[in-house]
Scaffold this motif. Structure first.
Motif, PDB file in Angstrom:
ATOM      1  N   ARG A   1      29.041  34.059  40.964  1.00 41.53           N
ATOM      2  CA  ARG A   1      30.173  34.694  41.743  1.00 41.53           C
ATOM      3  C   ARG A   1      30.903  34.662  40.668  1.00 41.53           C
ATOM      4  O   ARG A   1      32.426  34.795  40.552  1.00 41.53           O
ATOM      5  N   HIS A   2      31.402  34.699  38.751  1.00 42.43           N
ATOM      6  CA  HIS A   2      31.711  34.175  38.077  1.00 42.43           C
ATOM      7  C   HIS A   2      32.108  36.437  38.652  1.00 42.43           C
ATOM      8  O   HIS A   2      31.593  37.479  38.808  1.00 42.43           O
ATOM      9  N   VAL A   3      33.636  36.575  38.038  1.00 43.96           N
ATOM     10  CA  VAL A   3      34.436  38.194  37.523  1.00 43.96           C
ATOM     11  C   VAL A   3      34.778  37.898  36.257  1.00 43.96           C
ATOM     12  O   VAL A   3      35.321  38.858  36.330  1.00 43.96           O
ATOM     13  N   ASP A   4      35.006  37.604  35.376  1.00 42.53           N
ATOM     14  CA  ASP A   4      36.106  37.053  34.153  1.00 42.53           C
ATOM     15  C   ASP A   4      34.224  36.991  32.610  1.00 42.53           C
ATOM     16  O   ASP A   4      33.283  36.397  33.414  1.00 42.53           O
ATOM     17  N   ASP A   5      34.548  37.698  31.400  1.00 47.37           N
ATOM     18  CA  ASP A   5      33.433  37.204  30.490  1.00 47.37           C
ATOM     19  C   ASP A   5      34.409  37.928  29.566  1.00 47.37           C
ATOM     20  O   ASP A   5      35.701  37.756  29.203  1.00 47.37           O
ATOM     21  N   TYR A   6      33.448  37.326  28.245  1.00 46.04           N
ATOM     22  CA  TYR A   6      34.594  37.017  26.704  1.00 46.04           C
ATOM     23  C   TYR A   6      34.849  38.018  26.524  1.00 46.04           C
ATOM     24  O   TYR A   6      34.019  39.648  26.680  1.00 46.04           O
ATOM     25  N   PRO A   7      35.646  38.542  26.006  1.00 44.30           N
ATOM     26  CA  PRO A   7      36.153  39.773  25.136  1.00 44.30           C
ATOM     27  C   PRO A   7      35.211  39.862  24.400  1.00 44.30           C
ATOM     28  O   PRO A   7      35.536  39.154  22.746  1.00 44.30           O
ATOM     29  N   TYR A   8      35.165  41.263  24.180  1.00 47.10           N
ATOM     30  CA  TYR A   8      33.872  41.670  23.605  1.00 47.10           C
ATOM     31  C   TYR A   8      35.085  41.850  21.935  1.00 47.10           C
ATOM     32  O   TYR A   8      36.310  41.985  22.247  1.00 47.10           O
ATOM     33  N   GLY A   9      35.012  41.957  20.585  1.00 47.17           N
ATOM     34  CA  GLY A   9      35.779  41.232  19.265  1.00 47.17           C
ATOM     35  C   GLY A   9      35.900  39.733  19.276  1.00 47.17           C
ATOM     36  O   GLY A   9      35.916  40.405  18.256  1.00 47.17           O
ATOM     37  N   GLY A  10      35.578  39.590  19.957  1.00 43.75           N
ATOM     38  CA  GLY A  10      36.049  38.118  19.888  1.00 43.75           C
ATOM     39  C   GLY A  10      37.630  37.913  20.149  1.00 43.75           C
ATOM     40  O   GLY A  10      37.986  38.693  20.547  1.00 43.75           O
ATOM     41  N   GLY A  11      37.963  36.197  19.616  1.00 43.66           N
ATOM     42  CA  GLY A  11      39.360  35.862  20.376  1.00 43.66           C
ATOM     43  C   GLY A  11      39.330  34.785  21.608  1.00 43.66           C
ATOM     44  O   GLY A  11      38.318  34.629  21.898  1.00 43.66           O
ATOM     45  N   ALA A  12      40.536  34.645  22.197  1.00 45.06           N
ATOM     46  CA  ALA A  12      40.497  33.357  23.439  1.00 45.06           C
ATOM     47  C   ALA A  12      40.483  33.993  24.250  1.00 45.06           C
ATOM     48  O   ALA A  12      40.562  35.387  25.130  1.00 45.06           O
ATOM     49  N   GLY A  13      39.988  33.348  25.132  1.00 47.30           N
ATOM     50  CA  GLY A  13      40.426  33.170  26.584  1.00 47.30           C
ATOM     51  C   GLY A  13      39.127  33.832  27.345  1.00 47.30           C
ATOM     52  O   GLY A  13      38.663  34.551  26.233  1.00 47.30           O
TER      53      GLY A  13
END
Ligand code: 58G
Length: 245
Positions: free
Chosen positions: A48-60
């Motif tokens: 049930r995830h709705v988010d993922d890691y940012p492409y290109g890296g970085g926080a959050g």
């Protein structure tokens, strides 16, 4: 009836906040309709995830486009052609004139982001207006969305009663409100201005208008530039400015 559809991960924040006071009464009276759509109900992820890691890296984390798009589509024809607002610190700053503009729409969709925001592609696909309630960052768009809904709802005919009316509201002519007093006539040695007890309504109106101008000059001189003033009132402002020197 005016409808607000809110795409959010926290539907209770929207429903509960607006269930109080004047907005709560407006909902019960059928003057406005608020429907919060839970974006998480549209995830296809097994966890049930709705988010993922940012492409290109970085926080959050970044909210993925598919659950948001499907949540939007679930509103269906009821929101077809409606403006879709994305609440973000990068948006156009919301003000009373935007509230008046939005009060004329039949229905409005509002997208609330969380984490580091929303995948840019779903913004490009569905959003018509990026809107900010001020130059600060919130943990989510929900508090901004309820702020917009509150300010717009009170402009919908019938939402305010006679006592709550905004007929005399100073912001509509670009000035701040005059000071208000109620009983008792003396509090901590401070008297209610005599004129307000005089019963002379023409004088009271004149005094209040003057107070609005003085207050705006003292607290928000920037607003005076755009305020709707008569020639006489413009001279009064000039007198206030001359007192400085
Ligand atoms: C940067 C930071 C971009 C509205 C957060 C996007 C929403 C402030 C306002 C975000 C908001 C405002 C994620 C959390 C939007 C997303 C949301 N912060 N000033 N935060 O109206």
């Amino acid at each position: 009836m005016k409808s607000f559809y809110v795409l959010t991960l926290f539907p209770e924040m929207i429903e509960q906040t607006l269930s109080y006071s004047i907005t709560g009464r407006a909902i019960n009276d059928g003057l406005i309709n608020v429907e919060a759509v839970n974006i998480r109900d549209f995830t296809k992820d097994k966890h049930r995830h709705v988010d993922d890691y940012p492409y290109g890296g970085g926080a959050g984390m970044v909210m993925q486009p598919q659950p948001i798009y499907d949540a939007y589509k679930s509103i269906g024809e009821r929101a077809e052609g409606s403006r879709v607002l994305y609440m973000s610190p990068q948006g156009r700053t919301f003000d009373q004139s935007m509230a008046e503009e939005l009060s004329k729409e039949d229905s409005i969709v509002i997208l609330c982001g969380h984490y580091e925001g929303v995948d840019e592609r779903v913004i490009e696909e569905i959003v018509t207006d990026e809107v900010s309630i001020g130059d600060f960052v919130l943990t989510g768009g929900e508090l901004a969305a309820v702020t917009i809904i509150d300010a717009v709802s009170r402009l919908v005919p019938g939402v305010l009663n006679k006592e709550e009316s905004h007929e005399n509201e100073s912001f509509s002519d670009g000035l701040l409100e005059y000071p208000q007093y109620t009983r008792p006539p003396e509090f901590m040695g401070r008297q209610v201005p005599d004129i307000l007890l005089s019963g002379h309504h023409a004088n009271i109106d004149k005094w209040r208008r003057e107070q609005s101008i003085i207050r705006t000059y003292d607290k928000r001189p920037d607003l005076l530039e755009k305020a709707e003033l008569t020639d006489k009132e413009k001279k009064f402002v000039q007198q206030l400015k001359n007192k400085e020197r």
